[in-house]
Every structure is written in structure tokens, then in C-alpha cells.
Design a protein around this motif. Structure first.
Motif, PDB file in Angstrom:
ATOM      1  N   ALA A 186     -95.404  40.593 -16.081  1.00  0.00           N
ATOM      2  CA  ALA A 186     -96.690  41.095 -15.608  1.00  0.00           C
ATOM      3  C   ALA A 186     -97.655  39.955 -15.314  1.00  0.00           C
ATOM      4  O   ALA A 186     -98.194  39.850 -14.214  1.00  0.00           O
ATOM      5  CB  ALA A 186     -97.285  42.042 -16.633  1.00  0.00           C
ATOM      6  N   LEU A 187     -97.851  39.063 -16.315  1.00  0.00           N
ATOM      7  CA  LEU A 187     -98.853  38.009 -16.142  1.00  0.00           C
ATOM      8  C   LEU A 187     -98.424  37.018 -15.069  1.00  0.00           C
ATOM      9  O   LEU A 187     -99.156  36.754 -14.123  1.00  0.00           O
ATOM     10  CB  LEU A 187     -99.100  37.298 -17.468  1.00  0.00           C
ATOM     11  N   GLU A 188     -97.185  36.511 -15.185  1.00  0.00           N
ATOM     12  CA  GLU A 188     -96.739  35.529 -14.204  1.00  0.00           C
ATOM     13  C   GLU A 188     -96.629  36.179 -12.829  1.00  0.00           C
ATOM     14  O   GLU A 188     -96.948  35.565 -11.803  1.00  0.00           O
ATOM     15  CB  GLU A 188     -95.395  34.929 -14.636  1.00  0.00           C
ATOM     16  N   GLY A 189     -96.224  37.454 -12.822  1.00  0.00           N
ATOM     17  CA  GLY A 189     -96.120  38.184 -11.563  1.00  0.00           C
ATOM     18  C   GLY A 189     -97.462  38.225 -10.836  1.00  0.00           C
ATOM     19  O   GLY A 189     -97.536  38.078  -9.614  1.00  0.00           O
ATOM     20  N   GLY A 190     -98.544  38.409 -11.596  1.00  0.00           N
ATOM     21  CA  GLY A 190     -99.858  38.453 -10.975  1.00  0.00           C
ATOM     22  C   GLY A 190    -100.376  37.065 -10.671  1.00  0.00           C
ATOM     23  O   GLY A 190    -101.030  36.828  -9.655  1.00  0.00           O
ATOM     24  N   CYS A 191    -100.032  36.143 -11.556  1.00  0.00           N
ATOM     25  CA  CYS A 191    -100.540  34.774 -11.479  1.00  0.00           C
ATOM     26  C   CYS A 191    -100.040  34.045 -10.229  1.00  0.00           C
ATOM     27  O   CYS A 191    -100.804  33.387  -9.534  1.00  0.00           O
ATOM     28  CB  CYS A 191    -100.087  34.076 -12.752  1.00  0.00           C
ATOM     29  N   LYS A 192     -98.759  34.248  -9.921  1.00  0.00           N
ATOM     30  CA  LYS A 192     -98.191  33.447  -8.836  1.00  0.00           C
ATOM     31  C   LYS A 192     -98.611  33.924  -7.450  1.00  0.00           C
ATOM     32  O   LYS A 192     -98.265  33.305  -6.458  1.00  0.00           O
ATOM     33  CB  LYS A 192     -96.676  33.365  -8.961  1.00  0.00           C
ATOM     34  N   THR A 193     -99.367  35.047  -7.408  1.00  0.00           N
ATOM     35  CA  THR A 193     -99.823  35.508  -6.098  1.00  0.00           C
ATOM     36  C   THR A 193    -100.970  34.650  -5.567  1.00  0.00           C
ATOM     37  O   THR A 193    -101.336  34.769  -4.411  1.00  0.00           O
ATOM     38  CB  THR A 193    -100.308  36.963  -6.169  1.00  0.00           C
ATOM     39  N   PHE A 194    -101.552  33.808  -6.429  1.00  0.00           N
ATOM     40  CA  PHE A 194    -102.660  32.967  -5.992  1.00  0.00           C
ATOM     41  C   PHE A 194    -102.125  31.664  -5.399  1.00  0.00           C
ATOM     42  O   PHE A 194    -101.328  30.985  -6.050  1.00  0.00           O
ATOM     43  CB  PHE A 194    -103.589  32.641  -7.166  1.00  0.00           C
ATOM     44  N   PRO A 195    -102.561  31.320  -4.193  1.00  0.00           N
ATOM     45  CA  PRO A 195    -102.079  30.074  -3.579  1.00  0.00           C
ATOM     46  C   PRO A 195    -102.427  28.845  -4.423  1.00  0.00           C
ATOM     47  O   PRO A 195    -101.646  27.883  -4.462  1.00  0.00           O
ATOM     48  CB  PRO A 195    -102.792  30.048  -2.219  1.00  0.00           C
ATOM     49  N   TYR A 208     -98.254  25.108 -14.888  1.00  0.00           N
ATOM     50  CA  TYR A 208     -98.127  26.413 -14.246  1.00  0.00           C
ATOM     51  C   TYR A 208     -97.776  27.481 -15.289  1.00  0.00           C
ATOM     52  O   TYR A 208     -98.415  28.526 -15.370  1.00  0.00           O
ATOM     53  CB  TYR A 208     -97.042  26.311 -13.167  1.00  0.00           C
ATOM     54  N   THR A 209     -96.756  27.194 -16.129  1.00  0.00           N
ATOM     55  CA  THR A 209     -96.341  28.160 -17.142  1.00  0.00           C
ATOM     56  C   THR A 209     -97.487  28.432 -18.108  1.00  0.00           C
ATOM     57  O   THR A 209     -97.758  29.574 -18.466  1.00  0.00           O
ATOM     58  CB  THR A 209     -95.132  27.623 -17.930  1.00  0.00           C
ATOM     59  N   ALA A 210     -98.180  27.365 -18.528  1.00  0.00           N
ATOM     60  CA  ALA A 210     -99.279  27.529 -19.471  1.00  0.00           C
ATOM     61  C   ALA A 210    -100.368  28.410 -18.874  1.00  0.00           C
ATOM     62  O   ALA A 210    -100.874  29.322 -19.523  1.00  0.00           O
ATOM     63  CB  ALA A 210     -99.843  26.167 -19.861  1.00  0.00           C
ATOM     64  N   LEU A 211    -100.704  28.142 -17.611  1.00  0.00           N
ATOM     65  CA  LEU A 211    -101.758  28.918 -16.956  1.00  0.00           C
ATOM     66  C   LEU A 211    -101.375  30.389 -16.841  1.00  0.00           C
ATOM     67  O   LEU A 211    -102.181  31.287 -17.078  1.00  0.00           O
ATOM     68  CB  LEU A 211    -102.014  28.360 -15.552  1.00  0.00           C
ATOM     69  N   CYS A 212    -100.105  30.615 -16.476  1.00  0.00           N
ATOM     70  CA  CYS A 212     -99.685  31.994 -16.214  1.00  0.00           C
ATOM     71  C   CYS A 212     -99.431  32.773 -17.502  1.00  0.00           C
ATOM     72  O   CYS A 212     -99.596  33.980 -17.520  1.00  0.00           O
ATOM     73  CB  CYS A 212     -98.432  32.004 -15.353  1.00  0.00           C
ATOM     74  N   HIS A 213     -98.990  32.103 -18.557  1.00  0.00           N
ATOM     75  CA  HIS A 213     -98.547  32.833 -19.750  1.00  0.00           C
ATOM     76  C   HIS A 213     -99.579  32.891 -20.872  1.00  0.00           C
ATOM     77  O   HIS A 213     -99.426  33.667 -21.795  1.00  0.00           O
ATOM     78  CB  HIS A 213     -97.256  32.211 -20.302  1.00  0.00           C
ATOM     79  N   THR A 214    -100.616  32.024 -20.820  1.00  0.00           N
ATOM     80  CA  THR A 214    -101.536  31.986 -21.956  1.00  0.00           C
ATOM     81  C   THR A 214    -102.523  33.147 -21.894  1.00  0.00           C
ATOM     82  O   THR A 214    -103.194  33.357 -20.875  1.00  0.00           O
ATOM     83  CB  THR A 214    -102.298  30.655 -21.990  1.00  0.00           C
ATOM     84  N   ILE A 215    -102.594  33.874 -22.981  1.00  0.00           N
ATOM     85  CA  ILE A 215    -103.481  35.036 -23.029  1.00  0.00           C
ATOM     86  C   ILE A 215    -104.812  34.634 -23.647  1.00  0.00           C
ATOM     87  O   ILE A 215    -104.872  33.797 -24.544  1.00  0.00           O
ATOM     88  CB  ILE A 215    -102.795  36.175 -23.813  1.00  0.00           C
ATOM     89  N   ARG A 216    -105.912  35.242 -23.140  1.00  0.00           N
ATOM     90  CA  ARG A 216    -107.255  34.873 -23.593  1.00  0.00           C
ATOM     91  C   ARG A 216    -107.432  35.187 -25.088  1.00  0.00           C
ATOM     92  O   ARG A 216    -106.796  36.099 -25.622  1.00  0.00           O
ATOM     93  CB  ARG A 216    -108.299  35.587 -22.759  1.00  0.00           C
ATOM     94  N   GLU A 217    -108.310  34.428 -25.724  1.00  0.00           N
ATOM     95  CA  GLU A 217    -108.495  34.563 -27.169  1.00  0.00           C
ATOM     96  C   GLU A 217    -109.917  34.950 -27.528  1.00  0.00           C
ATOM     97  O   GLU A 217    -110.366  34.723 -28.643  1.00  0.00           O
ATOM     98  CB  GLU A 217    -108.121  33.244 -27.865  1.00  0.00           C
ATOM     99  N   ASP A 218    -110.646  35.535 -26.557  1.00  0.00           N
ATOM    100  CA  ASP A 218    -112.051  35.847 -26.836  1.00  0.00           C
ATOM    101  C   ASP A 218    -112.242  37.301 -27.253  1.00  0.00           C
ATOM    102  O   ASP A 218    -113.332  37.839 -27.162  1.00  0.00           O
ATOM    103  CB  ASP A 218    -112.918  35.514 -25.618  1.00  0.00           C
ATOM    104  N   GLY A 219    -111.181  37.951 -27.674  1.00  0.00           N
ATOM    105  CA  GLY A 219    -111.334  39.294 -28.212  1.00  0.00           C
ATOM    106  C   GLY A 219    -111.003  40.422 -27.265  1.00  0.00           C
ATOM    107  O   GLY A 219    -110.931  41.581 -27.660  1.00  0.00           O
TER     108      GLY A 219
END
Lengths: 344, 442
Positions: A186-195, A208-219
Motif C-alpha cells: 500500500a505505502l510503496e504502491g502510493g509512494c512510487k507514483t510520485f516522480p 527510497y525504501t526508507a521514504l516509502c516504508h516509514t510510518i509517521r510517529e506523530d499519533g
């Protein structure tokens, strides 16, 4: 009183000594691994124990990663015979196995599992694009071509078609295979649509993996533990929240929660089976070939698992929410199981 | 009122009936009232929390002790069962176990509902019954072989979905696609119900069967036996070692830095999270000594490590509570130090030691976290016959059921919690009884 007590103690210890039999060769299949495959694996184990003269296998739910770790500790009675996994074995795990003498591993694909986003029936059904999911949950996102910490607070800030409600997602913790698969699909699928992200991928794969897979930690993303029933309960209590879990929990609770549409297709049995629903993955189990013939019943367990009674259209696994393989795929897997063809 | 010398001198000058004294008195009474109010409200809050927890468990769990059965006329067809050797019991049992009971059930159902012909409808009809229904039919044949070839009414176990419908846990008002039971199936159940064939009874199998993936078949027997074997090992290891260490530390050990260090460490260990003992158990008993995974022996050893500090601390307190006059009298009469301890101090402190040990064991009974690491959190159907065989424990059963997607496990989870609570109440009650019966007041 205390003299009697002493006698009782001696009695108890004698009984317990007689309870310790000499350790015999193991005559019970031991299975470890994924908690997603656990409901299916146990259903087969129970039916196998009921309908054959073999003992009912012991099935432990350790998570996919934990399962491989135990599975790869070596060959011999003290190690498990089969490990369940909600993802394919990694090459590092194959190496670990090989290092400890576990050479021939047979991979059996058993079906599919959809990862669903769901909310309470009291709220409106959500309609996500993969992009929306990434923008809502990633730690850093792309805004106007720049990568910034996730600024989004409500769903309609991401996509005007989504409701004006706080982003509140309950999902599995990082130890879970479901989380890995969710991040990947889901996350990488959405992430890679951005040029912009594509450009980063070409330069720096790790970033790239870190950007696409890391989930926010602000609650906004709340880790709800491995217990999916808990998430279902919380969704009922809070109609604003969205939960992430396996399809079988949606199926069992479809009277109180509804699956969200992702990329135009709803998480239904048919859509996942036909691979129209995007966020779905294969489920596997792995067999230690060296144990076949040593621990009694492994071959028979495989044929029970792959039988029509279990895997067929009206089989008990479909009843439990497993999305079965197509008949061609099943035929192929049956050949693998019959010949015990190991992974290369 | 505590009198200090200062007050004694002051007493002479104080007029107790003056306004000032009266208002002082009033303010003291008021403070006492406020204190009492807060104390009572905190007690009330605690009781309310307990009532809510117990109430919700009992509300959801009590229906877990009942099961739904559907009476059906079963035609025990000879052509399906084949020629059963009724005079050779062993061979007979074997053949009955292998007989195609499913076909007997299906053909009997088709007789009852002749309008059902489509394959998928027959399946839907069959789904009203549990897989355990086949066992019910087998039992009828085994109990009385003469019924073969005849039509007999059999009380068949209903599936969990039917059970939930009858108990009102599945609503009829929601759309068909949203429930696990179809309109057609509900119509069949209603038809059977109106004919008086659907009954609810006490769920004995909950107490005598092992775990199952089908909520209507799942029971706690194997988990109870697992818990019993585990606690037995725990007691046999932790009690002698714990009491022995307590006696040495309290009565014989010299007071120096080393024993102080030991004491601090024991107190520390009592507060260590239990999962750490699980990791220790995994490292020592399974990986190093190579004991079998999931065995009550390993579970018992691990829990013994966890219970030891509790037993040592409570035993030391109990030993300390024996008045020195007893010891001095014994020594004065010529008893050796060891005789004093074993003939006088230990017997007198036994009620306290036992109470502490039972409370420690009750703690061990409720523990799941250390058992995760050593593989006792697993799906295990067979009842363990020895402490070397794979088994689970009661709290583990609760944990596993709570995690199951099937709706029927909700009530089973609460029912299992009620059984676990009953065991804990019995153990703690035993501790209180022992204390009151044997405790000496000085």
C-alpha cells in the motif's frame, strides 16, 4: 499436620517422577510461524488429527520472521518441521538455514490474504487511492515537489473527495508480517507514483525504501498490537478511525465494520482472488525436507492441507477466510508437494 | 490522644469547654470526616472497577457454558455403514471411526428437507451443524450397535453460527451479506426451532475437551491439565529451594556485605518483568540443556525461577515473625541451633510460608508472558500425558481465543477467564484458610 504434609509432599514428588517418561523420538509435527497463517494452519492441523491416526500437530504463532529464525536453527527433533509465513523467505534467511545445515526447503503457496482498511459501519465507506494512503501515513511526504515532514491532519487535505475527519489509523506494529506487507504493497504502491520519489530511487535505493516504508510517529498511526480483534473493537467505538488488518477479520466482523475501497475495488473475496484488489499478498509455508520420513505424518499433513476438502471452493479454509489459489496454481503446488521439490 | 510532656503541663491551663477548644475539636472531627470520605470513595471506586470488569466478563461469558443442539432423525443406513462386525468390539470401533458419517448426515438431512437439491444448498444446510455432529452420530452407534439400519433421533451439535443466532449474538436485522449466516439458513433454523427441535443445554464438552478451531467444540481440559502439570513442577522446584534459602538467609547466614547483596538482588528479582524469565528459560532450558519446547517441565522450571523470590521473601517474613522467646527457650533447654529452627521456628512459621507460596503459585498460574518464549503459547489439541509432552496453560488459552477471528470465541474467552478466576479464588481462599487455621497469635 506437618508430618502428614511431608508425606503428601513425598507422594506428590513420586507421582511427578513417574510422569517423566524417558524422552522418546518426537511423533508430533511441530509448526511455527506467521500469525496470519495460524488460523488456517491450526484448522488443517485439527482436521488432520481428527481424520488420521497421527497426533495433532502443535502450531505456534511466532510471526513470520520468528518462525524462520526457529526453522533455520538446524535439522533434528528439537527444531520445527514446518514454518508458516505471510511473505516469501528472504535470501538472508535461506543463507542462515544453509549455514545451520537446513539445505532442502520446500515452498508451498497456500493462497492469498487481502490487507484491508476498514472503518465502522456507522461512518461512510472510504474510497482511497494508494497515493492517499501513503500521504496520510508516511513520515515524510512530497508537497509541491519537495520532501517535507507529513503536514496532513485531516483526510480531505489529502484528497478533497475524502471526508473532513482527523487521520486516525489503527494498525499492526513493526514486528508484524502484516505491517511489512502493508508497507510494501500500500505505502510503496502510493509512494512510487510520485516522480520525485522515482528520481530518488534511481540515485539512492535505501533512501527510497526508507521514504516509502516509514510510518509517521506523530499519533496519526496508532500501533494496536497483534490482536486484530482489539482493532475491530476500537473501530466500533470510534467511527472516525480506520483500521488495518487481514481480510479474515473483516469477513468475521462484516456486520459491524466495512472494508474501504482501494483504487476502485472493494476488498471482497472475489476481488482478492482475481487480484483486482491491490493490497493482497501470498501466504506460504515451508517444509524441512530432511524431516519428511523422520517425523511421521508430514506428507499426509501436506496432502490434507492441499486437499479439496480444505482448499476447494467449499473447503473449510475458504470458510475461515483464506482466499484460495486458482485451480492451475493449486495443481502446480500439488506437484511441488508430491515431489517435495526444494527451493533453488 | 497521645500525651507528650509538653501537653501535660499545658493541660492545667486549658479550659476544655471554651469556644476556642470547641472549634478546634470541630475542625478535627471535620478533618476526620473528610479523610473517611476520601477513603470510602477510593474503596467505592475500586469496587466499581471490579464490578465492571467481573460484570462484563460474566455477561459475555455465561452464555459460553451453554451449547445449542438440533435434534434430527438420522437413518443409519446399512448400505453406507457397511457390514460392521458387532461381535468384535475393537474391530467394530475401528470401522465406525472410519465410516462415512458425513454421507449419513447428508442423506438424513435431504429426507428432512426434500426441497433442497442444489449442491451449494446442501452444503449450506450441512453448515448448520458442527463437525462435532459426526461424533454425536458415531457415539450413538457405539453405544448401541442394534440401532444400525434404523432411524433414530439424535441430538446433534449445532454450528457456532447457529449457536450465535439462537443466543442473539448475530442480529437478524442486518443485511444478509453482512452476516455469517444466510437468510435461507435462518429460515431453516426457524423451521427446526418451531418444530421444537432446537434445544440449549449445558456445555459439558467445554470442560472435557481440548482446544479447537471451531468455537462450539473448543474446551479447556487440555489447558487445565497443562496448567496443573506446570504448577506441579513449579511447586516441587520453587518450594524446597525457596524455603531452604529463606531458612539459611534468615537463621544461619552471617550478616555481611555478601548477604546484603544477595538480599537486595532477591528483592530486585521479585520486581523483574516476567518476560525476562521467559528469555532466561529459553536460553538455559531449551537452547542449552535441550529440553523439549512447549513442555510443562520447561514451563514449570521457568515459572519456578519467577516464583522463587516471592517465596523467599514471604518465607523470611514468616520466619522473622516467630518471637525470639521461643528460640531462646529452645536454646536454653539445650537444643542445637538446627534443632531450634527445625523443631520450633519452622513449624510455627509454616502457615505463613504456605500462604506466601500459594500466593506465589497463584501468580504463576496467571502468567502468560514467560510461556510465549518457551513455546507454550501454541495451538495444542491433545491433552498432555506427562511433563515432557507439548501443552498450553489456562491463561494462554484465554490469550489465544481472544485473538481468534471467529465471533463464537468471544464468549468462550470470557468463560475461560471465569474458570481461571475460580481457580485463583480457590487458591487464595486456601491460603487464607491455612493461615487462619494454623496461625498462632502471640
Amino acid at each position: 499436620m506437618f508430618k502428614n504434609l511431608n508425606k503428601t509432599l513425598v507422594g506428590i514428588s513420586l507421582i511427578s517422577v513417574s510422569l517423566i517418561n524417558a524422552a522418546e523420538a518426537r511423533d508430533q509435527i511441530r509448526i511455527v510461524g506467521s500469525s496470519t497463517v495460524f488460523p488456517f494452519s491450526t484448522a488443517v492441523a485439527e482436521e488432520f488429527g481428527r481424520s488420521t491416526s497421527f497426533k495433532t500437530p502443535v502450531v505456534e504463532s511466532t510471526g513470520s520472521g520468528g518462525g524462520f529464525k526457529l526453522f533455520c536453527t538446524g535439522v533434528g527433533e528439537a527444531t520445527p518441521d514446518i514454518t508458516n509465513a505471510s511473505r516469501a523467505i528472504k535470501s538472508s534467511e535461506i543463507d542462515l538455514c544453509a549455514k545451520n545445515g537446513v539445505k532442502d526447503i520446500v515452498e508451498i503457496t497456500i493462497g492469498y490474504d487481502g490487507i484491508v482498511l476498514a472503518n465502522s459501519k456507522e461512518a461512510k465507506q472510504m474510497n482511497f487511492k494508494l497515493q492517499d494512503i501513503w500521504l496520510a501515513l508516511a513520515k515524510d511526504v512530497v508537497v509541491d515537489g519537495k520532501i517535507v515532514p507529513n503536514p496532513y491532519k485531516t483526510w480531505n487535505e489529502i484528497n478533497p473527495d475524502l471526508p473532513n475527519r482527523k487521520i486516525e489509523v489503527l494498525g499492526p506494529p513493526p514486528t508484524s508480517g502484516t505491517r511489512d506487507a502493508f508497507a510494501e504493497l500500500a505505502l510503496e504502491g502510493g509512494c512510487k507514483t510520485f516522480p520525485e520519489i522515482e528520481a530518488i530511487k534511481a540515485q539512492d535505493e535505501n533512501r527510497y525504501t526508507a521514504l516509502c516504508h516509514t510510518i509517521r510517529e506523530d499519533g496519526a498511526y496508532i500501533e494496536a498490537g497483534e490482536n486484530d480483534n482489539l482493532i475491530v473493537g476500537k473501530l466500533q467505538a470510534n467511527p472516525n478511525a480506520v483500521g488495518v488488518f487481514g481480510y479474515s477479520f473483516l469477513e468475521e466482523n462484516s456486520d459491524v465494520i466495512q472494508g474501504s475501497i482501494v483504487e476502485g475495488s472493494a476488498p471482497t473475496f472475489e476481488n482478492i482472488a482475481d487480484k483486482v484488489y491491490k493490497v493482497s499478498r501470498s501466504l506460504f509455508f515451508y517444509v524441512k525436507k530432511a524431516h519428511v520420513g523422520v517425523i511421521p505424518g508430514i506428507k499426509e499433513y501436506l496432502s490434507e492441507f492441499l486437499s479439496d476438502k480444505a482448499m476447494g471452493d467449499f473447503g473449510y479454509l475458504a470458510e475461515k477466510g483464506l482466499i484460495p489459489l486458482t485451480s492451475e496454481e493449486l495443481a502446480k503446488v500439488r506437484v511441488t508437494a508430491e515431489n517435495l521439490t526444494p527451493l533453488k | 490522644m497521645t500525651d507528650t510532656p509538653d501537653n501535660d503541663q499545658a493541660t492545667a491551663r486549658v479550659t476544655w469547654h471554651s469556644e476556642e477548644q470547641k472549634s478546634r475539636l470541630k475542625s478535627r472531627y471535620r478533618k476526620e470526616k473528610i479523610f473517611k470520605f476520601f477513603a470510602m470513595s477510593s474503596l467505592a471506586a475500586a469496587i466499581a472497577a471490579l464490578v465492571v470488569v467481573l460484570g462484563s466478563i460474566i455477561m459475555t461469558g455465561s452464555s459460553g457454558f451453554t451449547e445449542t443442539r438440533i435434534e434430527m432423525d438420522i437413518f443409519l443406513d446399512k448400505t453406507i455403514l457397511g457390514d460392521l462386525p458387532t461381535n468384535d468390539r475393537q474391530e467394530f470401533e475401528k470401522q465406525v471411526a472410519g465410516a462415512n458419517i458425513n454421507r449419513i448426515l447428508v442423506s438424513s438431512l435431504q429426507k428432512e428437507f426434500p426441497e433442497v437439491t442444489k449442491r451449494s444448498d446442501v452444503f449450506a444446510l450441512l453448515r448448520l451443524f458442527s463437525v462435532g455432529a459426526q461424533t454425536d452420530i458415531r457415539d450413538v452407534i457405539l453405544n448401541d450397535p442394534s440401532v444400525i439400519g434404523e432411524t433414530v433421533p439424535v441430538d446433534l451439535l449445532a454450528s457456532s453460527n447457529v449457536d450465535m443466532l439462537i443466543k442473539g449474538n448475530i442480529s437478524r436485522d442486518i443485511p444478509e451479506t453482512d452476516r455469517k449466516i444466510s437468510d435461507q439458513q435462518i429460515a431453516w433454523v426457524d423451521q427446526l426451532n418451531n418444530a421444537g427441535k432446537v434445544t440449549q443445554g449445558f456445555n459439558w464438552s467445554f470442560f472435557v475437551s481440548g482446544d479447537s478451531r471451531e468455537p462450539e467444540l473448543a474446551g479447556i481440559w487440555s489447558a487445565t491439565i497443562g496448567s496443573f502439570l506446570t504448577l506441579l513442577v513449579t511447586f516441587l522446584i520453587a518450594f524446597p529451594i525457596g524455603v531452604g534459602s529463606a531458612i539459611y538467609l534468615e537463621e544461619f547466614a552471617p550478616k555481611n556485605r555478601l548477604t546484603d547483596l544477595i538480599e537486595i538482588n532477591i528483592n530486585n528479582l521479585a520486581a523483574v518483568p516476567s518476560i525476562i524469565f521467559g528469555l532466561l528459560g529459553l536460553a538455559i532450558f531449551i537452547n542449552y540443556i535441550n529440553l523439549p519446547r512447549s513442555a510443562p517441565l520447561v514451563g514449570g522450571l521457568t515459572l519456578a525461577l519467577m516464583t522463587l523470590p516471592t517465596i523467599i521473601i514471604t518465607s523470611r517474613a514468616a520466619l522473622k515473625a516467630v518471637p525470639p522467646s521461643i528460640k531462646e527457650a529452645a536454646i536454653g533447654l539445650g537444643a542445637s541451633h538446627m534443632q531450634t529452627v527445625f523443631h520450633h521456628v519452622l513449624p510455627l512459621s509454616m502457615p505463613g510460608i504456605l500462604t506466601g507460596s500459594i500466593i506465589g503459585m497463584a501468580q504463576a498460574l496467571g502468567e502468560t508472558a514467560p510461556l510465549i518464549m518457551i513455546g507454550m503459547v501454541a495451538f495444542i489439541v491433545d491433552t498432555p500425558g506427562s511433563i515432557m509432552e507439548a501443552s498450553t496453560a489456562l491463561p494462554v488459552q484465554v490469550y489465544l481465543w481472544a485473538d481468534s477471528p471467529e465471533r463464537g470465541f468471544l464468549e468462550k474467552t470470557s468463560a475461560a477467564i471465569m474458570v481461571l478466576l475460580a481457580f485463583l479464588i480457590i487458591m487464595n481462599g486456601l491460603a487464607i484458610w491455612l493461615r487462619q487455621k494454623f496461625e498462632k497469635k502471640w
